[in-house]
Design a protein around this motif. Structure first.
Motif, PDB file in Angstrom:
ATOM      1  N   ILE A 136       0.755  -1.065   0.089  1.00 36.76           N
ATOM      2  CA  ILE A 136      -0.215  -0.080  -0.003  1.00 36.76           C
ATOM      3  C   ILE A 136       0.796   1.307   0.020  1.00 36.76           C
ATOM      4  CG2 ILE A 136      -1.966   1.248   1.388  1.00 36.76           C
ATOM      5  CD1 ILE A 136      -2.603  -1.435   2.480  1.00 36.76           C
ATOM      6  N   ALA A 137       1.093   2.134  -1.019  1.00 35.43           N
ATOM      7  CA  ALA A 137       1.780   3.137  -1.202  1.00 35.43           C
ATOM      8  C   ALA A 137       1.120   4.355  -0.021  1.00 35.43           C
ATOM      9  CB  ALA A 137       1.714   3.783  -2.661  1.00 35.43           C
ATOM     10  N   ALA A 138       2.223   4.718   0.585  1.00 37.34           N
ATOM     11  CA  ALA A 138       1.884   5.857   1.613  1.00 37.34           C
ATOM     12  C   ALA A 138       1.062   6.913   1.082  1.00 37.34           C
ATOM     13  CB  ALA A 138       3.276   6.396   2.054  1.00 37.34           C
ATOM     14  N   GLU A 139       1.362   7.517  -0.141  1.00 35.40           N
ATOM     15  CA  GLU A 139       0.605   8.347  -0.784  1.00 35.40           C
ATOM     16  C   GLU A 139      -0.949   7.960  -0.901  1.00 35.40           C
ATOM     17  OE1 GLU A 139       0.518  11.111  -4.916  1.00 35.40           O
ATOM     18  OE2 GLU A 139       2.114   9.655  -4.459  1.00 35.40           O
ATOM     19  N   SER A 140      -1.143   6.845  -1.384  1.00 38.52           N
ATOM     20  CA  SER A 140      -2.645   6.299  -1.666  1.00 38.52           C
ATOM     21  C   SER A 140      -3.362   6.323  -0.176  1.00 38.52           C
ATOM     22  CB  SER A 140      -2.551   5.049  -2.319  1.00 38.52           C
ATOM     23  OG  SER A 140      -2.075   5.115  -3.664  1.00 38.52           O
ATOM     24  N   GLU A 141      -2.855   5.629   0.830  1.00 41.66           N
ATOM     25  CA  GLU A 141      -3.281   5.714   1.951  1.00 41.66           C
ATOM     26  C   GLU A 141      -3.423   7.157   2.792  1.00 41.66           C
ATOM     27  OE1 GLU A 141      -4.775   3.515   5.256  1.00 41.66           O
ATOM     28  OE2 GLU A 141      -4.086   2.872   3.319  1.00 41.66           O
ATOM     29  N   LYS A 142      -2.768   7.827   2.232  1.00 35.82           N
ATOM     30  CA  LYS A 142      -2.934   9.322   2.776  1.00 35.82           C
ATOM     31  C   LYS A 142      -4.132   9.923   2.314  1.00 35.82           C
ATOM     32  CE  LYS A 142      -0.592  13.461   4.419  1.00 35.82           C
ATOM     33  NZ  LYS A 142       0.494  14.410   4.781  1.00 35.82           N
ATOM     34  N   GLU A 143      -4.075   9.784   0.884  1.00 35.20           N
ATOM     35  CA  GLU A 143      -5.396  10.423   0.064  1.00 35.20           C
ATOM     36  C   GLU A 143      -6.654   9.764   0.485  1.00 35.20           C
ATOM     37  OE1 GLU A 143      -4.235   9.731  -3.796  1.00 35.20           O
ATOM     38  OE2 GLU A 143      -2.785  11.444  -4.279  1.00 35.20           O
ATOM     39  N   SER A 144      -6.445   8.465   0.811  1.00 35.56           N
ATOM     40  CA  SER A 144      -7.862   7.861   1.367  1.00 35.56           C
ATOM     41  C   SER A 144      -8.464   8.517   2.713  1.00 35.56           C
ATOM     42  CB  SER A 144      -7.661   6.310   1.550  1.00 35.56           C
ATOM     43  OG  SER A 144      -8.717   5.615   2.183  1.00 35.56           O
ATOM     44  N   TYR A 145      -7.405   8.753   3.550  1.00 36.27           N
ATOM     45  CA  TYR A 145      -7.833   9.387   4.943  1.00 36.27           C
ATOM     46  C   TYR A 145      -8.273  10.798   4.635  1.00 36.27           C
ATOM     47  CZ  TYR A 145      -6.787  11.694   9.272  1.00 36.27           C
ATOM     48  OH  TYR A 145      -7.080  12.757  10.310  1.00 36.27           O
ATOM     49  N   GLU A 146      -7.613  11.613   3.681  1.00 38.55           N
ATOM     50  CA  GLU A 146      -7.706  12.899   3.637  1.00 38.55           C
ATOM     51  C   GLU A 146      -9.208  13.020   2.839  1.00 38.55           C
ATOM     52  OE1 GLU A 146      -4.453  14.759   1.442  1.00 38.55           O
ATOM     53  OE2 GLU A 146      -3.446  15.070   3.588  1.00 38.55           O
ATOM     54  N   TYR A 147      -9.520  12.111   1.861  1.00 38.46           N
ATOM     55  CA  TYR A 147     -10.778  12.205   0.924  1.00 38.46           C
ATOM     56  C   TYR A 147     -11.913  11.853   1.830  1.00 38.46           C
ATOM     57  CZ  TYR A 147     -14.421  10.470  -2.151  1.00 38.46           C
ATOM     58  OH  TYR A 147     -15.402  10.233  -2.855  1.00 38.46           O
ATOM     59  N   GLY A 148     -11.870  10.593   2.670  1.00 37.50           N
ATOM     60  CA  GLY A 148     -13.119  10.119   3.338  1.00 37.50           C
ATOM     61  C   GLY A 148     -12.868  10.317   4.761  1.00 37.50           C
ATOM     62  N   GLY A 149     -11.868  10.552   5.412  1.00 37.84           N
ATOM     63  CA  GLY A 149     -11.813  10.474   6.682  1.00 37.84           C
ATOM     64  C   GLY A 149     -11.343   9.158   7.389  1.00 37.84           C
ATOM     65  N   THR A 161      -9.228 -18.701  11.367  1.00 34.80           N
ATOM     66  CA  THR A 161      -9.137 -17.243  11.844  1.00 34.80           C
ATOM     67  C   THR A 161      -9.484 -16.207  10.257  1.00 34.80           C
ATOM     68  OG1 THR A 161      -7.041 -16.837  11.416  1.00 34.80           O
ATOM     69  CG2 THR A 161      -7.633 -17.784  13.647  1.00 34.80           C
ATOM     70  N   GLU A 162      -9.773 -15.019  10.599  1.00 32.88           N
ATOM     71  CA  GLU A 162      -9.803 -13.932   9.678  1.00 32.88           C
ATOM     72  C   GLU A 162      -8.742 -12.661  10.094  1.00 32.88           C
ATOM     73  OE1 GLU A 162     -13.473 -12.653   8.299  1.00 32.88           O
ATOM     74  OE2 GLU A 162     -14.300 -14.418   8.632  1.00 32.88           O
ATOM     75  N   LEU A 163      -7.600 -12.586   9.650  1.00 29.29           N
ATOM     76  CA  LEU A 163      -6.575 -11.775   9.901  1.00 29.29           C
ATOM     77  C   LEU A 163      -6.922 -10.309   9.192  1.00 29.29           C
ATOM     78  CD1 LEU A 163      -3.777 -11.221  11.171  1.00 29.29           C
ATOM     79  CD2 LEU A 163      -2.835 -11.499   9.003  1.00 29.29           C
ATOM     80  N   GLN A 164      -7.370  -9.489  10.013  1.00 31.45           N
ATOM     81  CA  GLN A 164      -7.633  -8.063   9.125  1.00 31.45           C
ATOM     82  C   GLN A 164      -6.362  -7.132   9.770  1.00 31.45           C
ATOM     83  OE1 GLN A 164     -10.010  -8.284   7.327  1.00 31.45           O
ATOM     84  NE2 GLN A 164     -11.173  -9.791   8.000  1.00 31.45           N
ATOM     85  N   TRP A 165      -6.000  -6.170   8.756  1.00 33.22           N
ATOM     86  CA  TRP A 165      -5.030  -5.174   9.127  1.00 33.22           C
ATOM     87  C   TRP A 165      -5.186  -4.027   8.249  1.00 33.22           C
ATOM     88  CZ3 TRP A 165      -2.142  -4.497   4.687  1.00 33.22           C
ATOM     89  CH2 TRP A 165      -2.041  -5.379   3.765  1.00 33.22           C
ATOM     90  N   GLY A 166      -4.630  -2.995   8.655  1.00 33.35           N
ATOM     91  CA  GLY A 166      -4.448  -1.605   7.898  1.00 33.35           C
ATOM     92  C   GLY A 166      -3.775  -0.763   8.423  1.00 33.35           C
ATOM     93  N   MET A 167      -3.991   0.628   8.181  1.00 35.86           N
ATOM     94  CA  MET A 167      -3.200   1.676   8.741  1.00 35.86           C
ATOM     95  C   MET A 167      -4.201   2.770   9.139  1.00 35.86           C
ATOM     96  SD  MET A 167       0.178   1.912   6.360  1.00 35.86           S
ATOM     97  CE  MET A 167      -0.801   1.600   4.828  1.00 35.86           C
ATOM     98  N   SER A 168      -3.730   3.841   9.814  1.00 35.49           N
ATOM     99  CA  SER A 168      -4.597   5.005   9.954  1.00 35.49           C
ATOM    100  C   SER A 168      -3.610   6.039  10.543  1.00 35.49           C
ATOM    101  CB  SER A 168      -5.458   4.548  11.390  1.00 35.49           C
ATOM    102  OG  SER A 168      -6.289   5.720  11.881  1.00 35.49           O
ATOM    103  N   TYR A 169      -4.142   7.381   9.874  1.00 35.08           N
ATOM    104  CA  TYR A 169      -3.380   8.565  10.082  1.00 35.08           C
ATOM    105  C   TYR A 169      -4.280   9.385  10.981  1.00 35.08           C
ATOM    106  CZ  TYR A 169      -0.556   8.266   5.915  1.00 35.08           C
ATOM    107  OH  TYR A 169       0.637   7.938   5.298  1.00 35.08           O
ATOM    108  N   ASP A 170      -5.243   8.669  11.747  1.00 36.19           N
ATOM    109  CA  ASP A 170      -5.957   9.444  12.927  1.00 36.19           C
ATOM    110  C   ASP A 170      -5.264   9.232  14.128  1.00 36.19           C
ATOM    111  OD1 ASP A 170      -7.830   9.913  15.106  1.00 36.19           O
ATOM    112  OD2 ASP A 170      -9.362  10.088  13.735  1.00 36.19           O
TER     113      ASP A 170
END
Length: 260
Positions: free
Chosen positions: A163-176, A201-210
């Motif tokens: 996951i590109a850092a730029e794409s992740e940050k855009e997701s946060y800035e666009y949708g919250g 099991t169901e492994l879930q993961w991600g990032m957050s700029y909050d």
């Protein structure tokens, strides 16, 4: 406004096309899930190992499908350390652009390492495109694991995503904040390809700029761990759940409020 006969026919045709597309994508989804389940029914029936000059070994294995009894031969290189295994990544190169988006040689920072008797997962920060784009990306590699005496060895990566850092940050800035988490749940591990125990099991993961990500709960559950990281100079958080049952067809409750 009254609809003409021609318009009605076009409207009906459009509905039929959309219905057919829905059936097609549902069949693709079912096929992927079925294929994923069958991966667990394969057995190594033959194995031969030779040593290489770069602190690694090459193992030729014959894999037999328990359901169909069909055989396939797989050749994997194994290394003494996870770092050497990463350097040995050999994913296909994009012919048009002449680069591989998933081959990495540099681990900027290890974020999380998970291991079972047969597989391992490494989450790390790497370059978005090695030798061409040095912006950050969160990279996930999956490896096969085997024991040789007391030594644990790791194969060249068998699967990868980033996951590109730029794409992740855009997701946060666009949708919250909540949109960013929802997107991670929907996309990052939808088919549980990056899971050591997908049968149970169901492994879930991600990032957050909050900044309140350490308080994150999904459907009332806290993550197994929330890890502060830095991407392209920005502070953010990596979170993961060892087992979080998630159904994209149902409403999910995401909260960043501190709980007692």
């Amino acid at each position: 406004m009254k609809m003409t006969r021609t318009k009605r026919l076009w409207f009906i045709l459009l509905i039929l096309v959309m219905w057919a597309l829905g059936l097609y994508f549902n069949s693709i989804d079912a096929e992927k899930k079925s294929s994923h389940k069958h991966d667990a029914t394969k057995t190594v029936t033959k194995s031969q190992t030779t040593t290489t000059a770069d602190n690694g070994t090459v193992t030729k294995q014959t894999i037999t499908n328990d359901d169909t009894e069909e055989e396939e031969e797989i050749e994997r290189s194994y290394y003494d350390t996870i770092e050497d295994a990463v350097k040995g990544s050999n994913f296909a190169i994009d012919e048009e652009e002449g680069v591989s988006y998933t081959n990495k040689k540099v681990i900027k920072e290890k974020v999380l390492f998970l291991e079972s008797e047969t597989d391992a997962l490494l989450f790390f920060i790497g370059n978005f495109i090695e030798d061409k784009d040095y912006t950050d990306a969160l990279v996930v590699y999956k490896f096969k694991v085997k024991k040789e005496g007391n030594q644990t060895k790791y194969s060249t990566p068998t699967n990868a995503t980033q996951i590109a850092a730029e794409s992740e940050k855009e997701s946060y800035e666009y949708g919250g904040s909540k949109y960013e988490i929802q997107t991670s749940l929907n996309l990052n591990n939808a088919y549980q390809s990056f899971n050591l125990y997908p049968e149970t099991t169901e492994l879930q993961w991600g990032m957050s700029y909050d900044k309140n990500a350490p308080n994150l709960t999904i459907n009332g559950e806290h993550p197994t761990k929330v890890i502060p990281i830095e991407l392209d100079g920005d502070n953010c958080y990596f979170w993961y759940y060892e087992d979080l049952k998630y159904d994209s067809s149902k409403k999910v409750k995401i909260s960043f409020k501190k709980t007692k």
